[in-house]
Design a protein around this motif. Structure first.
Motif, PDB file in Angstrom:
ATOM      1  N   LEU A 123       7.304 -11.280  -6.838  1.00 19.70           N
ATOM      2  CA  LEU A 123       6.307 -12.113  -6.191  1.00 19.70           C
ATOM      3  C   LEU A 123       4.888 -11.632  -6.476  1.00 19.70           C
ATOM      4  O   LEU A 123       3.999 -12.437  -6.734  1.00 19.70           O
ATOM      5  CB  LEU A 123       6.551 -12.148  -4.678  1.00 19.70           C
ATOM      6  CG  LEU A 123       7.888 -12.759  -4.250  1.00 19.70           C
ATOM      7  CD1 LEU A 123       8.081 -12.620  -2.753  1.00 19.70           C
ATOM      8  CD2 LEU A 123       7.964 -14.210  -4.665  1.00 19.70           C
ATOM      9  N   LYS A 124       4.700 -10.305  -6.454  1.00 20.79           N
ATOM     10  CA  LYS A 124       3.358  -9.785  -6.699  1.00 20.79           C
ATOM     11  C   LYS A 124       3.400  -8.282  -6.928  1.00 20.79           C
ATOM     12  O   LYS A 124       4.059  -7.558  -6.199  1.00 20.79           O
ATOM     13  CB  LYS A 124       2.460 -10.085  -5.502  1.00 20.79           C
ATOM     14  CG  LYS A 124       1.009  -9.825  -5.723  1.00 20.79           C
ATOM     15  CD  LYS A 124       0.182 -10.382  -4.592  1.00 20.79           C
ATOM     16  CE  LYS A 124      -1.261 -10.343  -4.995  1.00 20.79           C
ATOM     17  NZ  LYS A 124      -2.099 -11.019  -4.021  1.00 20.79           N
ATOM     18  N   PRO A 125       2.677  -7.772  -7.944  1.00 24.24           N
ATOM     19  CA  PRO A 125       2.505  -6.324  -8.089  1.00 24.24           C
ATOM     20  C   PRO A 125       1.331  -5.858  -7.233  1.00 24.24           C
ATOM     21  O   PRO A 125       0.319  -6.557  -7.128  1.00 24.24           O
ATOM     22  CB  PRO A 125       2.220  -6.148  -9.583  1.00 24.24           C
ATOM     23  CG  PRO A 125       1.731  -7.466 -10.052  1.00 24.24           C
ATOM     24  CD  PRO A 125       2.240  -8.509  -9.123  1.00 24.24           C
ATOM     25  N   LEU A 126       1.488  -4.706  -6.612  1.00 25.18           N
ATOM     26  CA  LEU A 126       0.453  -4.165  -5.721  1.00 25.18           C
ATOM     27  C   LEU A 126       0.049  -2.764  -6.154  1.00 25.18           C
ATOM     28  O   LEU A 126       0.893  -1.944  -6.497  1.00 25.18           O
ATOM     29  CB  LEU A 126       0.965  -4.081  -4.280  1.00 25.18           C
ATOM     30  CG  LEU A 126       1.394  -5.376  -3.609  1.00 25.18           C
ATOM     31  CD1 LEU A 126       2.016  -5.071  -2.259  1.00 25.18           C
ATOM     32  CD2 LEU A 126       0.218  -6.303  -3.461  1.00 25.18           C
ATOM     33  N   LEU A 127      -1.236  -2.488  -6.100  1.00 19.14           N
ATOM     34  CA  LEU A 127      -1.766  -1.150  -6.334  1.00 19.14           C
ATOM     35  C   LEU A 127      -2.261  -0.657  -4.984  1.00 19.14           C
ATOM     36  O   LEU A 127      -3.242  -1.167  -4.445  1.00 19.14           O
ATOM     37  CB  LEU A 127      -2.888  -1.191  -7.371  1.00 19.14           C
ATOM     38  CG  LEU A 127      -3.391   0.126  -7.906  1.00 19.14           C
ATOM     39  CD1 LEU A 127      -2.262   0.962  -8.489  1.00 19.14           C
ATOM     40  CD2 LEU A 127      -4.460  -0.100  -8.957  1.00 19.14           C
ATOM     41  N   LEU A 128      -1.539   0.309  -4.409  1.00 19.55           N
ATOM     42  CA  LEU A 128      -1.792   0.752  -3.039  1.00 19.55           C
ATOM     43  C   LEU A 128      -2.327   2.171  -2.990  1.00 19.55           C
ATOM     44  O   LEU A 128      -1.943   3.016  -3.796  1.00 19.55           O
ATOM     45  CB  LEU A 128      -0.489   0.699  -2.228  1.00 19.55           C
ATOM     46  CG  LEU A 128       0.246  -0.630  -2.186  1.00 19.55           C
ATOM     47  CD1 LEU A 128       1.615  -0.446  -1.579  1.00 19.55           C
ATOM     48  CD2 LEU A 128      -0.553  -1.637  -1.408  1.00 19.55           C
ATOM     49  N   GLU A 129      -3.167   2.428  -2.013  1.00 20.68           N
ATOM     50  CA  GLU A 129      -3.620   3.791  -1.753  1.00 20.68           C
ATOM     51  C   GLU A 129      -2.808   4.320  -0.574  1.00 20.68           C
ATOM     52  O   GLU A 129      -2.845   3.756   0.519  1.00 20.68           O
ATOM     53  CB  GLU A 129      -5.109   3.819  -1.423  1.00 20.68           C
ATOM     54  CG  GLU A 129      -5.644   5.211  -1.249  1.00 20.68           C
ATOM     55  CD  GLU A 129      -7.138   5.233  -1.004  1.00 20.68           C
ATOM     56  OE1 GLU A 129      -7.712   6.320  -1.097  1.00 20.68           O
ATOM     57  OE2 GLU A 129      -7.723   4.186  -0.706  1.00 20.68           O
ATOM     58  N   CYS A 130      -2.058   5.378  -0.794  1.00 19.67           N
ATOM     59  CA  CYS A 130      -1.196   5.960   0.233  1.00 19.67           C
ATOM     60  C   CYS A 130      -1.904   7.182   0.824  1.00 19.67           C
ATOM     61  O   CYS A 130      -2.278   8.101   0.079  1.00 19.67           O
ATOM     62  CB  CYS A 130       0.146   6.357  -0.347  1.00 19.67           C
ATOM     63  SG  CYS A 130       1.017   4.984  -1.097  1.00 19.67           S
ATOM     64  N   VAL A 131      -2.048   7.188   2.138  1.00 21.29           N
ATOM     65  CA  VAL A 131      -2.743   8.279   2.822  1.00 21.29           C
ATOM     66  C   VAL A 131      -1.769   8.939   3.788  1.00 21.29           C
ATOM     67  O   VAL A 131      -1.159   8.272   4.615  1.00 21.29           O
ATOM     68  CB  VAL A 131      -3.976   7.761   3.582  1.00 21.29           C
ATOM     69  CG1 VAL A 131      -4.694   8.887   4.291  1.00 21.29           C
ATOM     70  CG2 VAL A 131      -4.926   7.038   2.631  1.00 21.29           C
TER      71      VAL A 131
END
Length: 192
Positions: A123-131
């Motif tokens: 459905l969608k690729p995501l670029l996430l910042e994990c904290v």
């Protein structure tokens, strides 16, 4: 004549290699290699095996050579099993716009773990910042139809964002269906 474009980059010890052809786009991430870590692990393993053999052969009375060999072989097999599936030598993303995405993890022991995701399920690729309380890192994930959770593209590596951006752009280009992606809903804990 085959149309091919290769690219490479290095950041924070990670190496990024890209091989672009007409039908597919391959992205490789190689982790930082620590020769000292590998050397220490090898020396520790050899020392453990030699200490076991020395103890059994010289300090125990009436020990047969078969017991010494078996006792030396057992720690060697345990060390091999520990190293086989824990040290990642390379992770790859093969983007085939007509078919889907293949996620590969290559282990130092020779094992390769592969997962294929059809392009119509992404459905969608995501670029996430994990904290977390200890660290902060970037993660590339996929929202996949029918899956209850996000699928992380890289299982064990945490490459820098500068290496994740070209992979994210290639995934966005392969799944270019903006009108469908705007209506992502969650039903029964699964994306649709």
């Amino acid at each position: 004549m085959v149309d091919s474009d290769s690219d490479s980059d290095s950041c924070l010890g990670y190496n990024y290699l890209r091989d672009c052809k007409r039908s597919h786009d391959i992205h490789h991430i190689l982790p930082p290699t620590s020769a000292l870590y590998t050397l220490l692990l090898l020396c520790f393993s050899a020392l453990l095996i030699l200490a076991t053999a020395f103890y059994l052969f010289f300090l125990m009375e009436e020990t047969s050579i078969f017991i010494v060999l078996w006792s030396s072989l057992l720690p060697a097999l345990l060390v091999k099993l520990l190293l086989r599936n824990t040290i990642i030598s390379k992770e790859s993303v093969v983007v085939m716009p007509a078919f889907g995405v293949q996620l590969e993890t290559h282990y130092a022991g020779g094992k390769i773990s592969r997962r294929f995701i059809p392009v119509d399920k992404i459905l969608k690729p995501l670029l996430l910042e994990c904290v977390t309380p200890v660290t902060c890192y970037w993660n590339l994930s996929l929202i996949v139809r029918g899956e209850p959770e996000l699928i992380s593209v890289f299982k064990g590596l945490r490459p820098p964002a500068t290496m994740l951006v070209p992979i994210w752009k290639a995934l966005c280009a392969a799944t270019d269906r903006e009108e469908e992606n705007s209506n992502i809903t969650v039903e029964d804990g699964r994306y649709s």
